[in-house]
Design an enzyme around this catalytic site. Structure first.
Site, PDB file in Angstrom:
ATOM      1  N   ARG A  63       0.855  -1.184   0.000  1.00  0.00           N
ATOM      2  CA  ARG A  63       0.000   0.000   0.000  1.00  0.00           C
ATOM      3  C   ARG A  63       0.898   1.243   0.000  1.00  0.00           C
ATOM      4  NH1 ARG A  63      -2.147   0.755   5.409  1.00  0.00           N
ATOM      5  NH2 ARG A  63      -0.758   2.552   5.490  1.00  0.00           N
ATOM      6  N   HIS A  83      -3.726   4.338   4.590  1.00  0.00           N
ATOM      7  CA  HIS A  83      -4.819   3.362   4.664  1.00  0.00           C
ATOM      8  C   HIS A  83      -6.109   3.991   4.130  1.00  0.00           C
ATOM      9  CE1 HIS A  83      -7.463   0.254   6.181  1.00  0.00           C
ATOM     10  NE2 HIS A  83      -8.143   1.161   6.846  1.00  0.00           N
ATOM     11  N   TYR A 120       4.140   5.492  11.341  1.00  0.00           N
ATOM     12  CA  TYR A 120       4.398   4.104  11.730  1.00  0.00           C
ATOM     13  C   TYR A 120       5.247   3.311  10.739  1.00  0.00           C
ATOM     14  CZ  TYR A 120       0.240   3.480   8.728  1.00  0.00           C
ATOM     15  OH  TYR A 120      -0.656   3.525   7.688  1.00  0.00           O
TER      16      TYR A 120
END
Length: 377
Positions: A270, A274, A283
């Site tokens: 990805r 998100h 993160y």
């Protein structure tokens, strides 16, 4: 002493390493696989490239519209175009898709108007397309629940007695790596296996379940879980549109002919957030994203086309121009979408009149009418 300290928690390399089915390298070189032959005409390859470019441009436009306050949310497919276009173009007219909320590329392959997707995320409709007409169910936001819906649908097809005939259709359920930790997905695997349902489970492993990395979801590669349920599992290069097409095509054909379910793990990444409410810089490392840029699904098909003189600059420019026009029309269409009438929320909830729903509708109508009463001077 913890279990992890005894046997050691798995690292990313342990989960990422093995048996990757690939037909097109990141450098754009064609390779053969004995189990997944694929013969594409130059026109078909150019068609796949066009799909990839256009769905990425649609995705970019939707992200921009969200940033400008025109959409409430958007789940980007950036980096996952090959997994979606490859598997989407493997579908037949009789197959049925059960998507998550990110399968914009598969929706494109099933001729679902992109504006309908934007209407959903703009909050002016509930999807607005006919699942039966497109062989593509409405988006599912509840993580993993669509796998049970898909399995039930597949079992219905099985009971129709059409498997092995020209009118047979398979079912395909899309979900992410994070969803594999959901009970619904595992229950779907049990039902599909025990009843030999004609279904393909297509997991787009994009490495991150929001902010949770793959190693917090599993100790083994995800495709190996299928063995425990009693059906085949395999891992494909999710950035290779050729491999995704060939592998999904074979799995769907196996389902249509009564050979039961298959789990496909499309190993991809990805590249964006998100959703547009997420900040991946909190993160994950930039170096990780940069490494995956070298595996870009569009660039490898472009390299293949150029390397084999299957496309010239004019073709590439035409595709870019078409994608830009699609985005322009999509933006204009999105801004012109009318707000729904407040009472329309009660439409299409039940097939027939429902006493409680009728009562609630009348109460809400009275509430709305109260704002139109004259205020005493």
């Amino acid at each position: 002493m913890t279990i992890d300290s005894v046997r050691g928690a798995p690292g990313a390399s342990e989960l990422a390493e093995p048996e990757l089915i690939r037909l097109l390298t990141p450098e754009g070189e064609r390779v053969e696989h004995p189990d997944y032959p694929l013969d594409l005409s130059p026109g078909e390859v150019r068609g796949l490239y066009r799909d990839l470019v256009i769905v990425r441009r649609i995705d970019r436009e939707a992200v921009a519209l969200t940033r400008q306050g025109e959409l409430g949310l958007w789940a980007s497919l950036l980096g996952q175009e090959a997994a979606q276009i490859g598997s989407g173009r493997a579908l037949s007219e009789h197959d049925m898709v059960f998507p998550t909320y990110r399968e914009h590329g598969v929706a494109w392959c099933r001729d679902v108007p992109p504006l309908n997707l934007l209407g959903l995320f703009r909050g002016v409709n509930h999807g607005g397309w006919d699942p039966a007409e497109h062989g593509f169910h409405l988006y599912t936001v509840v993580i993993g629940s669509q796998t049970l819906h898909a399995t039930g649908y597949a079992m219905g097809v099985q009971r129709d007695g059409v498997l092995g005939t020209p009118s047979a259709g398979a079912t395909i359920a899309y979900f992410g790596d994070g969803a594999t930790s959901q009970g619904d997905v595992n229950e779907a695997f049990v039902f599909a296996s025990v009843f030999n349902a004609p279904i393909v489970f297509f997991c787009q492993n994009n490495q991150w379940a929001i902010s949770e990395p793959l190693e917090k979801q599993t100790r083994i590669p995800l495709y190996k879980r299928a063995q425990g349920y009693g059906f085949p599992g395999l891992r494909v290069d999710g950035n290779d549109v050729f491999a995704c097409l060939a592998v999904t095509r074979k799995a769907l054909e196996n389902a249509r002919t009564g050979q039961g379910p298959t789990l496909i793990e499309a190993y991809t990444y990805r590249m964006g957030a998100h959703t547009t409410t997420d900040d991946p810089t909190r993160y994950r490392l930039k170096a990780e994203e940069e490494a995956w840029k070298l595996k870009d699904p569009i660039e490898r098909v472009k390299a293949y086309l150029v390397r084999n003189e299957l496309a010239d600059t004019a073709f590439l420019d035409d595709v870019e121009a078409e994608a830009k026009q699609v985005a322009k029309e999509l933006r204009e269409g999105c801004l012109a979408l009318p707000d729904p009438e407040p009472l329309s929320i009660f439409e299409h909830v039940y097939a027939e009149d429902h006493p409680l729903m009728t009562e609630e509708q009348e109460q809400f109508a009275a509430y709305l009418a109260s704002f139109e009463e004259e205020v005493p001077s």
